[in-house]
Scaffold this motif. Structure first.
Motif, PDB file in Angstrom:
ATOM      1  N   TYR A  38       0.825  -1.243   0.106  1.00  0.00           N
ATOM      2  CA  TYR A  38       0.011  -0.088  -0.244  1.00  0.00           C
ATOM      3  C   TYR A  38       1.055   1.208  -0.151  1.00  0.00           C
ATOM      4  O   TYR A  38       1.796   1.258   0.636  1.00  0.00           O
ATOM      5  CB  TYR A  38      -1.004   0.178   1.135  1.00  0.00           C
ATOM      6  CG  TYR A  38      -1.839  -0.973   1.118  1.00  0.00           C
ATOM      7  CD1 TYR A  38      -2.861  -1.195   0.477  1.00  0.00           C
ATOM      8  CD2 TYR A  38      -1.643  -2.082   1.983  1.00  0.00           C
ATOM      9  CE1 TYR A  38      -3.684  -2.336   0.460  1.00  0.00           C
ATOM     10  CE2 TYR A  38      -2.383  -3.192   1.945  1.00  0.00           C
ATOM     11  CZ  TYR A  38      -3.712  -3.403   1.266  1.00  0.00           C
ATOM     12  OH  TYR A  38      -4.384  -4.648   1.278  1.00  0.00           O
ATOM     13  N   ASN A  40       0.061   4.206   1.341  1.00  0.00           N
ATOM     14  CA  ASN A  40       0.462   4.974   2.785  1.00  0.00           C
ATOM     15  C   ASN A  40       1.464   4.165   3.632  1.00  0.00           C
ATOM     16  O   ASN A  40       2.034   4.658   4.491  1.00  0.00           O
ATOM     17  CB  ASN A  40      -1.059   4.885   3.334  1.00  0.00           C
ATOM     18  CG  ASN A  40      -1.586   3.266   3.687  1.00  0.00           C
ATOM     19  OD1 ASN A  40      -1.061   2.680   3.372  1.00  0.00           O
ATOM     20  ND2 ASN A  40      -2.776   3.534   4.517  1.00  0.00           N
ATOM     21  N   GLU A  43       5.110   5.850   3.256  1.00  0.00           N
ATOM     22  CA  GLU A  43       5.402   6.893   4.233  1.00  0.00           C
ATOM     23  C   GLU A  43       5.926   6.522   5.489  1.00  0.00           C
ATOM     24  O   GLU A  43       6.989   6.969   5.931  1.00  0.00           O
ATOM     25  CB  GLU A  43       4.256   7.962   4.020  1.00  0.00           C
ATOM     26  CG  GLU A  43       4.231   8.722   3.080  1.00  0.00           C
ATOM     27  CD  GLU A  43       5.253   9.603   2.665  1.00  0.00           C
ATOM     28  OE1 GLU A  43       5.922  10.285   3.597  1.00  0.00           O
ATOM     29  OE2 GLU A  43       5.623   9.937   1.466  1.00  0.00           O
ATOM     30  N   ARG A  44       5.337   5.383   6.043  1.00  0.00           N
ATOM     31  CA  ARG A  44       5.582   4.896   7.116  1.00  0.00           C
ATOM     32  C   ARG A  44       6.806   4.367   7.255  1.00  0.00           C
ATOM     33  O   ARG A  44       7.661   4.717   8.389  1.00  0.00           O
ATOM     34  CB  ARG A  44       4.645   3.801   7.691  1.00  0.00           C
ATOM     35  CG  ARG A  44       4.572   3.287   9.058  1.00  0.00           C
ATOM     36  CD  ARG A  44       3.639   2.369   9.713  1.00  0.00           C
ATOM     37  NE  ARG A  44       3.750   1.033   8.878  1.00  0.00           N
ATOM     38  CZ  ARG A  44       4.206   0.141   9.483  1.00  0.00           C
ATOM     39  NH1 ARG A  44       5.008   0.243  10.672  1.00  0.00           N
ATOM     40  NH2 ARG A  44       4.274  -1.135   8.959  1.00  0.00           N
ATOM     41  N   THR A 328      -1.076  -3.650   6.620  1.00  0.00           N
ATOM     42  CA  THR A 328      -1.478  -2.222   6.829  1.00  0.00           C
ATOM     43  C   THR A 328      -2.073  -2.401   8.292  1.00  0.00           C
ATOM     44  O   THR A 328      -2.593  -3.239   8.714  1.00  0.00           O
ATOM     45  CB  THR A 328      -2.500  -1.659   5.720  1.00  0.00           C
ATOM     46  OG1 THR A 328      -2.870  -0.483   6.276  1.00  0.00           O
ATOM     47  CG2 THR A 328      -3.741  -2.744   5.806  1.00  0.00           C
ATOM     48  N   GLU A 330      -3.883   0.428   9.408  1.00  0.00           N
ATOM     49  CA  GLU A 330      -5.010   1.405   9.252  1.00  0.00           C
ATOM     50  C   GLU A 330      -6.338   1.107   9.801  1.00  0.00           C
ATOM     51  O   GLU A 330      -7.046   2.116  10.345  1.00  0.00           O
ATOM     52  CB  GLU A 330      -5.281   1.744   7.710  1.00  0.00           C
ATOM     53  CG  GLU A 330      -5.910   2.923   7.257  1.00  0.00           C
ATOM     54  CD  GLU A 330      -6.444   3.121   5.819  1.00  0.00           C
ATOM     55  OE1 GLU A 330      -7.194   3.996   5.520  1.00  0.00           O
ATOM     56  OE2 GLU A 330      -5.486   2.390   5.249  1.00  0.00           O
TER      57      GLU A 330
END
Length: 407
Positions: A38, A40, A43-44, A328, A330
């Motif tokens: 993913y 997102n 960035e992590r 993830t 999230e």
């Protein structure tokens, strides 16, 4: 010792943390590519790696010229940069990619298995057009693109690129099967794949047919720090006992819709009447709103994407999480879950492995691994209790047997 290491370790064993620690503790002359499912998560990872800068491929505009992400990826490779990117971007790998990886002395960290064998959804009419216009032909089972028409711009450019990379197989005289170029994995200095139940994954069968040897390892804490360790199942037993305490599996009348072996499978959804699907929707609604009285923020559910709108309802619609979600965190605030499918590997991919290589895919192992990955997206990853509605008797039994260590 194999250069491909499968970090096959149960959820919560610190695989990603161990990978980040490996990057942070490595020599400066080692280069890394970290791939995650993913965007997102990119960035992590960039924030967690502190000993060096991890670069993300970007779309850039230079006047009237646009540099696309894959071009940016190649530029970063040519500069020996440390890179973090998505699985999907890497699936475009071609001959240039191979040369740049080999010359850059790269180590690959693959967070979760990636799609390495897929059936292309190409309409029969389009396939006929490709053959009739002599854009493609078949040689030794592979789809080839007519070199004389390499520079033709058509709406089939994606098929052209795959064929030119020798990635397309013609199966059953009307189906295109895409294979990720297996030799790429042999070009890295080392490969680390972070997953659980690798033996159940399509990538395992893909490694077998492509003669890619691998070594099984685990992850765990050594002196308070997550690292890669020799294969060890001790932590798995501990985590299963913990999961049994944290998971409440619903047993009741709402499960009646999933009693048969293929109830709630992809083909079942496709063939059932709107009235039967309405029954599934009503059961999900009752579970969230009447059985567990979940808030909309804590509800998490899944079905097949094309039937999502038929199952969604008041109080839980926004909690949809794809059934193939992996890698993830999230959704770690989700405490009430509804898994309304009966998972099977793609039938055509199974036929492909069986007819071409005489390899049978273990459907139950595959289904269990997919279910466990989905559950692990929820609050259980932070040690919180969750409730779980699994109307499929098959899927529910697979989970219960796993928790009890029954074969």
């Amino acid at each position: 010792m194999s250069k491909v290491k499968i970090i096959d370790s149960i959820m919560g064993s610190g695989k990603t943390s161990a990978a980040i620690n490996k990057i942070n503790d490595s020599n400066k002359d080692e280069n890394f590519i970290f791939l995650t499912p993913y965007l997102n998560e990119v960035e992590r990872i960039k924030k967690k790696v502190t000993s060096r800068q991890m670069y993300e491929p970007k779309i850039r505009s230079k006047g009237e010229n646009v540099q696309y992400k894959f071009d940016s990826f190649h530029e970063l490779l040519s500069q020996n940069k440390d890179i973090v990117a998505t699985h999907n971007l890497f699936k475009n790998a071609n001959e240039d990619t191979k040369e740049l990886i080999l010359s850059g002395n790269y180590i690959l960290i693959l967070d979760e298995v990636m799609g390495v064998v897929e059936q292309l959804q190409v309409k029969k009419h389009d396939l006929k057009t490709l053959f009739d216009s002599e854009l493609i032909y078949v040689q030794d089972g592979y789809v080839k693109w007519n070199e004389e028409k390499r520079d033709y711009e058509t709406r089939y450019n994606d098929i052209r690129d795959m064929a030119l990379n020798n990635n397309l197989i013609y199966f059953r005289d009307n189906i295109l099967i895409w294979n990720f170029p297996a030799d790429i994995f042999k070009l890295f200095k080392e490969v680390y794949i972070l997953t659980y139940m690798f033996e159940a994954q399509i990538q395992k069968y893909y490694y077998d047919i492509n003669d890619i040897p691998y070594q099984k390892m685990s992850s765990g804490k050594v002196e308070g720090k997550y690292v890669f360790i020799e294969e060890d199942s001790t932590f798995e037993s501990i985590m299963k006992e913990k999961f049994k305490e944290l998971i409440t599996i619903y047993e009741g009348n709402l499960n009646a819709v999933g009693q048969l072996d293929f109830s709630l499978s992809f083909s079942w959804y496709r063939n059932k009447s709107p009235y039967t699907l309405k029954k599934v929707k009503n059961n999900v609604f009752n579970y969230f709103n009447n059985i567990v009285k979940s808030s909309s923020d804590e509800a998490m559910w899944t079905t097949y994407s094309e039937h999502k709108n038929k199952i969604k309802g008041n109080g839980y619609t926004k909690g949809f999480v794809s059934c193939n979600a992996r890698a993830t965190n999230e959704y770690k605030h989700k405490k009430h879950l509804a898994y309304t499918i009966n998972r099977y590997a793609n039938r055509m991919i199974c036929n492909y492995f069986k007819e071409r290589y005489d390899i049978s895919i273990d459907q139950d192992a595959y289904a269990l691994s997919e279910l466990l990955q989905w559950i692990w997206r929820s609050a259980i990853r932070d040690g919180e209790k969750i409730s779980l509605f699994i109307p499929s008797l098959r899927m529910r039994s697979l989970l219960q047997n796993w928790l009890e260590n029954n074969p």
